[in-house]
Design an enzyme around this catalytic site. Structure first.
Site, mmCIF file in Angstrom:
data_model
loop_
_atom_site.group_PDB
_atom_site.id
_atom_site.type_symbol
_atom_site.label_atom_id
_atom_site.label_comp_id
_atom_site.label_asym_id
_atom_site.label_seq_id
_atom_site.Cartn_x
_atom_site.Cartn_y
_atom_site.Cartn_z
ATOM 1 N N LYS A 1 -23.063 21.402 -32.184
ATOM 2 C CA LYS A 1 -23.332 21.513 -33.624
ATOM 3 C C LYS A 1 -24.418 22.565 -33.835
ATOM 4 C CE LYS A 1 -21.973 16.728 -34.451
ATOM 5 N NZ LYS A 1 -22.406 15.365 -34.818
ATOM 6 N N LYS B 1 -12.673 13.406 -26.906
ATOM 7 C CA LYS B 1 -13.236 12.674 -28.038
ATOM 8 C C LYS B 1 -12.184 11.704 -28.603
ATOM 9 C CE LYS B 1 -16.645 14.125 -30.016
ATOM 10 N NZ LYS B 1 -18.075 13.793 -30.081
ATOM 11 N N ARG C 1 -38.027 41.383 -39.482
ATOM 12 C CA ARG C 1 -37.282 40.236 -39.986
ATOM 13 C C ARG C 1 -36.411 39.605 -38.916
ATOM 14 N NH1 ARG C 1 -38.332 36.269 -42.042
ATOM 15 N NH2 ARG C 1 -39.607 37.566 -43.410
ATOM 16 N N GLU D 1 -15.066 9.806 -24.554
ATOM 17 C CA GLU D 1 -15.740 9.036 -25.604
ATOM 18 C C GLU D 1 -15.109 7.652 -25.714
ATOM 19 O OE1 GLU D 1 -15.628 9.117 -30.392
ATOM 20 O OE2 GLU D 1 -16.403 10.954 -29.460
ATOM 21 N N ASP E 1 -20.150 5.795 -28.091
ATOM 22 C CA ASP E 1 -20.277 6.394 -29.411
ATOM 23 C C ASP E 1 -20.480 5.341 -30.498
ATOM 24 O OD1 ASP E 1 -20.112 8.832 -31.077
ATOM 25 O OD2 ASP E 1 -18.359 7.839 -31.912
#
Length: 285
Positions: free
Chosen positions: A137, A169, A102, A202, A224
């Site tokens: 992410k 950011k 597994r 950004e 962005d």
């Protein structure tokens, strides 16, 4: 292993942790059902088309759990596969094969899905100079393998984590009091702490692009959530002085148009957080 995060030590730590999570005090199903010392063999069956990833890792998992297992890789990571292909064969203790099955499949199914998606998106922009990047992410404690899969699929890894690159950011900029303030504070921080890290900022509009250009001292300007006309103008303004990265809501449908805006990189979080596992199984033979 070309990526700095892919060390034998890191991989062994992952395997030990994953086996502890899955096996715990013992694989009691196998211990109960199988007579002691039963030998067996199994093969990895590919059930759908894609890009295979995780074969090298599978061999490490088998051999870490039981050094006496014999593993034969019939394909290599990054190969195109189709239903009916056999990825590897493993033989030895039947109990060891069952206990590790597994973990091998969980890793390979997800890694292959990511490699497949990365390859597919790369094909859409191969006529441009733009490179496809992943993001942070990722699945907690599985990032190393997800970024490895992106590389296997032909993508490039962005920063691995918070410690290996500065990325300012929108929230950093807003909390710091603006782009110039955020960049200058970052430069002072790096100097004071004797750190050599690349700086990416950004930007949300052309005015912010101009502010970065006026301030200077960065390596990459992120564009962005800009539409294509705005992004093309931003690339023109930057004029090759800094690398450019397009980001924010870029889909399979819009990827080609964004690449044709002339950016150096496109980051796509969906490479790692929005994939469907490739159908793979391990079957006794």
């Amino acid at each position: 292993m070309k990526n700095s995060y892919l060390t034998q030590d890191n991989l062994q730590k992952f395997i030990k942790s994953a086996l502890l999570e899955d096996v715990g005090t013992g694989d009691h199903s196998t211990l109960a059902a199988l007579p002691e010392n039963v030998q067996g063999a199994a093969q990895l069956l590919i059930k759908e088309e894609g890009i295979i990833a995780g074969l090298d890792l599978a061999k490490m998992i088998f051999e870490h759990y039981d050094p006496h297992l014999q593993v034969e890789l019939l394909l290599k990571d990054g190969d195109k596969v189709k239903a009916g292909d056999i990825g590897l064969k493993v033989s030895g203790s039947a109990a060891s094969i069952l206990t590790t099955e597994r973990l091998v499949l969980n890793c390979m199914q997800r890694m292959s899905a990511i490699a497949t998606k990365t390859y597919k998106l790369n094909q859409l922009i191969k006529h441009t100079r733009t490179k496809l990047l992943d993001t942070r992410k990722t699945t907690p404690n599985f990032r190393m393998l997800e970024k490895w899969a992106v590389a296997i699929g032909g993508g490039q890894n962005h920063r691995f984590a918070l410690y290996d690159m500065i990325m300012l950011k929108d929230n950093h900029v807003d909390f710091a009091g603006g782009i110039a303030a955020a960049i200058k504070a970052t430069q002072e921080y790096l100097k004071a702490n004797k750190l050599k890290l690349k700086i990416e900022v950004e930007t949300r509009n052309l005015d912010e692009v101009k502010q970065v250009l006026e301030t200077g001292g960065v390596d990459v300007i992120m564009l962005d959530n800009m539409d294509c006309p705005t992004m093309k103008e931003a690339v023109r303004l930057i004029g090759g002085k800094y690398k450019t990265e397009a980001s924010g809501g870029i889909t399979e449908e819009t990827l080609k148009d964004v690449a044709e805006c002339g950016v150096d990189f496109i980051s796509v979080g969906a490479l790692t957080h929005h994939v469907k596992s490739l159908d793979i199984s391990l079957k006794a033979v």
